[in-house]
Every structure is written in C-alpha cells, then in structure tokens.
Enzyme design. Structure first.
Site, PDB file in Angstrom:
ATOM      1  N   ARG A 130       1.899   3.206  33.263  1.00  0.00           N
ATOM      2  CA  ARG A 130       2.037   2.685  35.148  1.00  0.00           C
ATOM      3  C   ARG A 130       1.553   3.476  35.891  1.00  0.00           C
ATOM      4  O   ARG A 130       1.741   4.086  35.919  1.00  0.00           O
ATOM      5  CB  ARG A 130       2.515   1.260  35.479  1.00  0.00           C
ATOM      6  N   ARG A 163       2.400   0.111  46.254  1.00  0.00           N
ATOM      7  CA  ARG A 163       3.145   0.118  46.315  1.00  0.00           C
ATOM      8  C   ARG A 163       2.451  -0.928  48.096  1.00  0.00           C
ATOM      9  O   ARG A 163       1.485  -0.462  48.527  1.00  0.00           O
ATOM     10  CB  ARG A 163       4.456   0.645  47.302  1.00  0.00           C
ATOM     11  N   ARG A 209       5.465  21.817  28.969  1.00  0.00           N
ATOM     12  CA  ARG A 209       5.001  22.398  30.009  1.00  0.00           C
ATOM     13  C   ARG A 209       5.334  23.625  30.882  1.00  0.00           C
ATOM     14  O   ARG A 209       6.684  22.989  31.035  1.00  0.00           O
ATOM     15  CB  ARG A 209       3.874  21.413  31.385  1.00  0.00           C
ATOM     16  N   ARG A 238       1.680  21.826  44.657  1.00  0.00           N
ATOM     17  CA  ARG A 238       2.749  21.204  45.658  1.00  0.00           C
ATOM     18  C   ARG A 238       3.493  22.389  45.988  1.00  0.00           C
ATOM     19  O   ARG A 238       3.563  23.289  46.216  1.00  0.00           O
ATOM     20  CB  ARG A 238       3.783  19.943  45.511  1.00  0.00           C
ATOM     21  N   GLU A 268       4.009  25.568  43.527  1.00  0.00           N
ATOM     22  CA  GLU A 268       4.208  25.612  42.671  1.00  0.00           C
ATOM     23  C   GLU A 268       3.258  25.341  42.075  1.00  0.00           C
ATOM     24  O   GLU A 268       1.925  24.611  42.253  1.00  0.00           O
ATOM     25  CB  GLU A 268       5.091  23.759  42.762  1.00  0.00           C
ATOM     26  N   TYR A 305      12.796  14.746  28.912  1.00  0.00           N
ATOM     27  CA  TYR A 305      12.123  14.763  30.402  1.00  0.00           C
ATOM     28  C   TYR A 305      13.719  14.187  30.462  1.00  0.00           C
ATOM     29  O   TYR A 305      13.936  12.739  31.364  1.00  0.00           O
ATOM     30  CB  TYR A 305      11.604  14.878  30.789  1.00  0.00           C
ATOM     31  N   ASP A 360      16.461  13.260  34.127  1.00  0.00           N
ATOM     32  CA  ASP A 360      16.793  13.477  35.806  1.00  0.00           C
ATOM     33  C   ASP A 360      17.971  14.042  35.506  1.00  0.00           C
ATOM     34  O   ASP A 360      18.947  13.414  34.726  1.00  0.00           O
ATOM     35  CB  ASP A 360      16.352  11.526  36.336  1.00  0.00           C
TER      36      ASP A 360
HETATM   37  P1  FAD Z   1      19.852  22.270  31.414  1.00  0.00           P
HETATM   38  O1  FAD Z   1      19.957  22.009  32.634  1.00  0.00           O
HETATM   39  O2  FAD Z   1      17.991  23.072  30.896  1.00  0.00           O
HETATM   40  O3  FAD Z   1      21.358  23.262  30.756  1.00  0.00           O
HETATM   41  C1  FAD Z   1      20.455  23.940  29.403  1.00  0.00           C
HETATM   42  C2  FAD Z   1      21.600  24.981  29.903  1.00  0.00           C
HETATM   43  O4  FAD Z   1      21.427  25.812  27.947  1.00  0.00           O
HETATM   44  C3  FAD Z   1      20.542  26.230  30.382  1.00  0.00           C
HETATM   45  O5  FAD Z   1      21.518  27.212  31.401  1.00  0.00           O
HETATM   46  C4  FAD Z   1      20.444  27.682  29.452  1.00  0.00           C
HETATM   47  O6  FAD Z   1      20.133  28.555  29.526  1.00  0.00           O
HETATM   48  C5  FAD Z   1      21.389  26.937  27.910  1.00  0.00           C
HETATM   49  N1  FAD Z   1      20.892  27.604  26.840  1.00  0.00           N
HETATM   50  C6  FAD Z   1      19.640  26.787  26.137  1.00  0.00           C
HETATM   51  N2  FAD Z   1      19.754  27.568  24.831  1.00  0.00           N
HETATM   52  C7  FAD Z   1      20.954  28.524  24.408  1.00  0.00           C
HETATM   53  C8  FAD Z   1      21.113  29.350  23.872  1.00  0.00           C
HETATM   54  N3  FAD Z   1      20.777  29.992  22.634  1.00  0.00           N
HETATM   55  N4  FAD Z   1      22.747  29.993  24.678  1.00  0.00           N
HETATM   56  C9  FAD Z   1      23.280  29.486  25.356  1.00  0.00           C
HETATM   57  N5  FAD Z   1      22.735  29.178  25.558  1.00  0.00           N
HETATM   58  C10 FAD Z   1      21.272  28.275  26.464  1.00  0.00           C
HETATM   59  N6  FAD Z   1      16.927  15.499  38.368  1.00  0.00           N
HETATM   60  C11 FAD Z   1      17.271  14.708  38.555  1.00  0.00           C
HETATM   61  O7  FAD Z   1      18.109  14.310  38.778  1.00  0.00           O
HETATM   62  N7  FAD Z   1      16.216  15.660  40.086  1.00  0.00           N
HETATM   63  C12 FAD Z   1      14.897  16.091  40.030  1.00  0.00           C
HETATM   64  O8  FAD Z   1      14.535  16.502  41.536  1.00  0.00           O
HETATM   65  C13 FAD Z   1      14.802  16.933  39.091  1.00  0.00           C
HETATM   66  N8  FAD Z   1      14.375  17.882  39.262  1.00  0.00           N
HETATM   67  C14 FAD Z   1      13.820  19.323  38.055  1.00  0.00           C
HETATM   68  C15 FAD Z   1      12.870  20.359  38.926  1.00  0.00           C
HETATM   69  C16 FAD Z   1      13.018  20.439  37.294  1.00  0.00           C
HETATM   70  C17 FAD Z   1      11.228  22.182  37.540  1.00  0.00           C
HETATM   71  C18 FAD Z   1      13.359  20.339  35.739  1.00  0.00           C
HETATM   72  C19 FAD Z   1      12.993  21.022  34.586  1.00  0.00           C
HETATM   73  C20 FAD Z   1      13.971  19.617  35.136  1.00  0.00           C
HETATM   74  C21 FAD Z   1      14.493  18.782  36.762  1.00  0.00           C
HETATM   75  N9  FAD Z   1      15.302  17.812  36.545  1.00  0.00           N
HETATM   76  C22 FAD Z   1      15.639  17.760  37.602  1.00  0.00           C
HETATM   77  C23 FAD Z   1      16.660  17.540  35.931  1.00  0.00           C
HETATM   78  C24 FAD Z   1      17.572  18.816  35.733  1.00  0.00           C
HETATM   79  O9  FAD Z   1      17.517  19.830  35.789  1.00  0.00           O
HETATM   80  C25 FAD Z   1      17.872  18.799  34.291  1.00  0.00           C
HETATM   81  O10 FAD Z   1      19.197  17.108  34.548  1.00  0.00           O
HETATM   82  C26 FAD Z   1      19.426  19.227  34.045  1.00  0.00           C
HETATM   83  O11 FAD Z   1      18.829  19.871  33.942  1.00  0.00           O
HETATM   84  C27 FAD Z   1      19.549  17.702  32.276  1.00  0.00           C
HETATM   85  O12 FAD Z   1      20.746  19.374  32.036  1.00  0.00           O
HETATM   86  P2  FAD Z   1      20.814  20.019  30.605  1.00  0.00           P
HETATM   87  O13 FAD Z   1      22.079  20.334  30.971  1.00  0.00           O
HETATM   88  O14 FAD Z   1      20.412  18.643  29.487  1.00  0.00           O
HETATM   89  O15 FAD Z   1      19.507  21.192  30.682  1.00  0.00           O
END
Ligand code: FAD
Ligand code: NA
Length: 389
Positions: free
Chosen positions: A176, A180, A258, A289, A312, A360, A362
């Site tokens: 979609r 709005r 990406r 942006r 960015e 992905y 949040d």
């Molecule tokens: P991550 O935050 O990626 O944490 C994973 C961790 O594992 C990292 O610190 C990494 O270094 C570590 N790791 C990986 N491999 C290894 C290894 N072999 N040994 C030890 N450590 C390791 N969410 C929102 O709600 N609002 C937003 O506006 C938003 N904007 C975003 C923008 C971007 C560009 C991105 C990429 C994400 C965004 N998010 C946003 C999502 C948010 O970052 C994620 O929800 C969150 O990071 C998820 O947490 P996670 O713990 O799964 O992963």
C-alpha cells in the site's frame, strides 16, 4: 568454562531486554557479549562533542508503540518527552508535508479539494493502470495513486533508497502507499510516542544496570577464544542476536541488506531547516534525507549558534558494511528458510532480534519479541526444565 547461566550475544534492545528479565525474574547470572565498543546496538546515541547535541549514531530513532506491555516495560527504565514525529519533503524547490495527505495533494495540484473530491481525483488518475496486472514497483504504485503523485513523491525517493530504477523493482514491495485524505500529518499512528528524556544511551545503560548482568564489549562471539561460539555453545544456553547467516559461516549463502551512509556536519547557525527531518524527493539530490538533531529535543538548552545536520545516503550493503534493512529478494527468502532449519537444529541456542531473524524490527517490536522469548522459551527452560530449542 563460562561463569554465567546464560550468554547473550548482542547488546541491542533485544539482547538487553532478555538479559534484564532473566536477571530480574529468574535470578540468572547473565553475560552479554558485544562486539562493538559500546552497548545499545543501533539505538545507541551520543552527544556531538562540540555542541552537546544528542546524535543517534546509526540513524534517527523514533520511539512509538501501541503495545501496552512494551510501553509499561520501557517506562521502568526511562521517561519519555511528548515529542511527536512529523516529516516534510522537498520536491522541485517546494516543501510538502509527508506522508502524502490532503494538504500535500491540495498543495501539489493547487486546489482546495474536499476529502471526497481528492479520493475521486486519485481514483481517476490511478485508473490508468490495473493493480492486478502491475508487475513492477512503478506500475503498481501508479495503479494505486496515479502517475502525478507517484512521480513527485515516490519515484525519485524510491530510486535513491534502492539504487534501482523502480521499474526494475518487484511490484510486491508496494503493498500500500500511505495516502491520507485528511490534514493529519502525524507520522505515526501509535497510542504512545516520545523520545527518552535523557537519551537512548542512558535508557540502554539503565536496562543493563543490574548486579547479575555483565556486559563484555569488543567481544565477538564468532571469533575464537574462551568466549567464542566453539567454546560456549553446548556449555551454557545462548541467545544470539547477531546475523543468522554469519553464525552458520554463510553456509547457505549471504543474506542481502541495504545500508546507510551518514555525512555529519556542524553548521554555524542556530537552525538549519526548522524541523527534524527533511526528505528530498528529487532524484538529482544524491541523499534521501537530512536530519537536524536539535529538533528532536526542543525542550533542551542547546547552543543557539551551532547545529548538527546529518545527510543520509542509502545503498546495498557490501561485506563489512552495517546491515540495516533486509532486501528480502526471493533468493534471500529461500536462504532464510534454510537458516531457520539450521537454527532449529542448533541445540541450546535461540536466535532473536533484527539480525538473528532477518527482519526489520522497530524498537518496540524488538522489545515485544524479547519479552515473548523470555515467556515462551527461557522461563519454561530455567524454571520448569524444558528443553531449549
Ligand atoms: P541491534 O540493535 O542491531 O543489536 C544487535 C547487536 O548485536 C549489535 O550491537 C551488534 O554489534 C551485536 N552483534 C552482532 N554480531 C555480534 C557478534 N558476533 N558478537 C557480539 N555481538 C554481536 N526503531 C524504531 O522503533 N524507530 C526508529 O526510528 C528506528 N530507526 C532505525 C533506523 C535504522 C537505520 C535502523 C537500522 C534501525 C532502526 N530502528 C528503529 C530499529 C532499531 O534499531 C531496532 O529495533 C533495534 O536495533 C533492534 O534491536 P536488536 O537488539 O534486534 O538489534
Ligand atoms: Na535453536
């Protein structure tokens, strides 16, 4: 031997939420391994040294959720400001509100249409192509919102996001297009929204701050050593939040992502763009942006003669780049199924988070998934002796 009841790989919101609940509710001794030099995963933020302005190092992070349980859990570790996210876009020298709304449509067509009239106009323009027959992104988008709005607000931005002509992108990535037929330009529709009052890193540090939790930085689980995969798996239960393909040595091929490049500048003005985020819809502007971080916290006293602006740029990730958004091609989905099978067979290891599930997520989704993993896997294992798969 590892001196912990549970090893967690990755200190992002997923890993730290699991760690905290296991420490609080199950009394476990938890060791968190993080390969970076700081905790917090991609939500990490820090003060830009010259201005003190909080910058989100891996791209702007906006917190929003409609999940009551997640909201309550987060509020144990931080207070939130009343920040409400809004986005604008520049197209051919004019600024429009995003997402596309009645304000955008009326400004673009220089009209004063009612909601019903605007729906009628868009339906008429969208009739040019049939959605069912549309195979690529461009045709599908035109079939949904018509050519004029597509060309202004989606074509250039999408081409830059994917570094691909939208005619070469699969139609299925458009399910979609957000339009709005009101003047509401609030970006998120969730019940709760705000930014952590003293910043993301302070929030993440409080989450990790428990006598039973130890965080070991610059410790890569996929490198050899006493805290590496070969030494730990089979000895102590593991929650792994790194990339699932890397865990298995890319045996089924690499999943594609990406990534983003950021160009940060401190400019000698008090206000550069008057708003936190400005999108650039024109294809000849190379960035997608700009973020001006001071505007995320209008309540703070930041300098009035300097500001931090981050441009960015979006591109496909190569080896060594930070994986940000799953590309999710048909080949990726095939590989992911193969990795899920391998993950199921990996005894004593649970895969979670954005990288561990190739999804992905949040922040609120990562936190919700972490709370569920504790409820559904870790409590049954540690409290009731169930197996861990
Ligand atoms: P991550 O935050 O990626 O944490 C994973 C961790 O594992 C990292 O610190 C990494 O270094 C570590 N790791 C990986 N491999 C290894 C290894 N072999 N040994 C030890 N450590 C390791 N969410 C929102 O709600 N609002 C937003 O506006 C938003 N904007 C975003 C923008 C971007 C560009 C991105 C990429 C994400 C965004 N998010 C946003 C999502 C948010 O970052 C994620 O929800 C969150 O990071 C998820 O947490 P996670 O713990 O799964 O992963
Ligand atoms: Na498993």
């Amino acid at each position: 031997t590892v001196d912990a009841d549970l090893v967690i790989v990755g200190s992002g919101f997923f890993g730290l939420t699991v760690a905290r609940r296991c420490a609080d509710d199950l009394g476990l001794k938890v060791l968190v391994l993080e390969r970076r030099t700081h905790i917090g995963g991609n939500a990490y933020s820090e003060a830009e040294p010259q201005t003190g302005i909080e910058v989100h190092r891996y791209g702007a992070h906006l917190f929003h959720t409609s999940n009551e349980r997640v909201w309550d859990y987060c509020n144990r570790f931080t207070k939130f400001t009343n920040y409400v996210h809004r986005v604008f876009t520049t197209y051919r020298g004019e600024v429009y509100p995003m997402p596309v709304s009645l304000a955008t449509i009326n400004q673009y067509f220089r009209k004063a249409l009612t909601p019903a009239q605007a729906r009628g106009l868009v339906a008429e323009q969208a009739a040019e192509l049939d959605t069912a027959g549309a195979s690529n992104f461009e045709d599908k988008a035109i079939s949904l919102i018509g050519r004029p709005l597509y060309e202004a607000f989606f074509r250039g931005y999408t081409a830059k996001q994917w570094q691909t002509d939208p005619r070469e992108l699969p139609g299925e990535i458009v399910t979609r297009l957000p339009v709005r037929y009101t003047y509401d330009n609030r970006y998120f529709n969730d019940t709760y929204e705000g930014l952590p009052v003293d910043g993301y890193t302070a929030w993440l540090e409080r989450l990790a701050d428990h006598p039973n939790i130890e965080v070991r930085l610059e410790s890569d689980f996929l490198h050899d050593g006493p805290l590496g995969k070969a030494a730990v798996v089979g000895q102590v239960p593991v929650v792994y939040t790194g990339p699932v393909d890397a865990y298995f040595g890319n045996a089924e091929g690499e999943l594609t992502w990406r990534t983003l490049d950021f160009e940060q500048e401190v400019l000698p003005v008090g206000d550069f763009q008057g708003t936190p985020v400005m999108n650039y819809a024109d294809e000849d502007v190379p960035f997608t942006r700009t973020h001006e971080f001071r505007h995320f916290h209008p309540e703070r006293s930041y300098p009035d003669d300097a500001t931090v602006v981050v441009k960015e740029f979006s591109r496909f990730a190569g080896r060594g780049d930070e994986p940000y958004y799953p590309v999710n091609t048909p080949a990726d989905r095939q590989r992911l199924l193969a990795y899920r099978d391998l993950a199921r067979g990996e005894r004593g290891v649970l895969f979670g988070g954005r990288l561990g599930t190739y999804k992905y997520l949040d922040m609120h989704m990562a936190i919700a998934a972490a709370l569920s993993m504790v409820d559904n896997k870790l409590v049954p294992h540690f409290r009731d002796g169930a197996g861990l798969t």
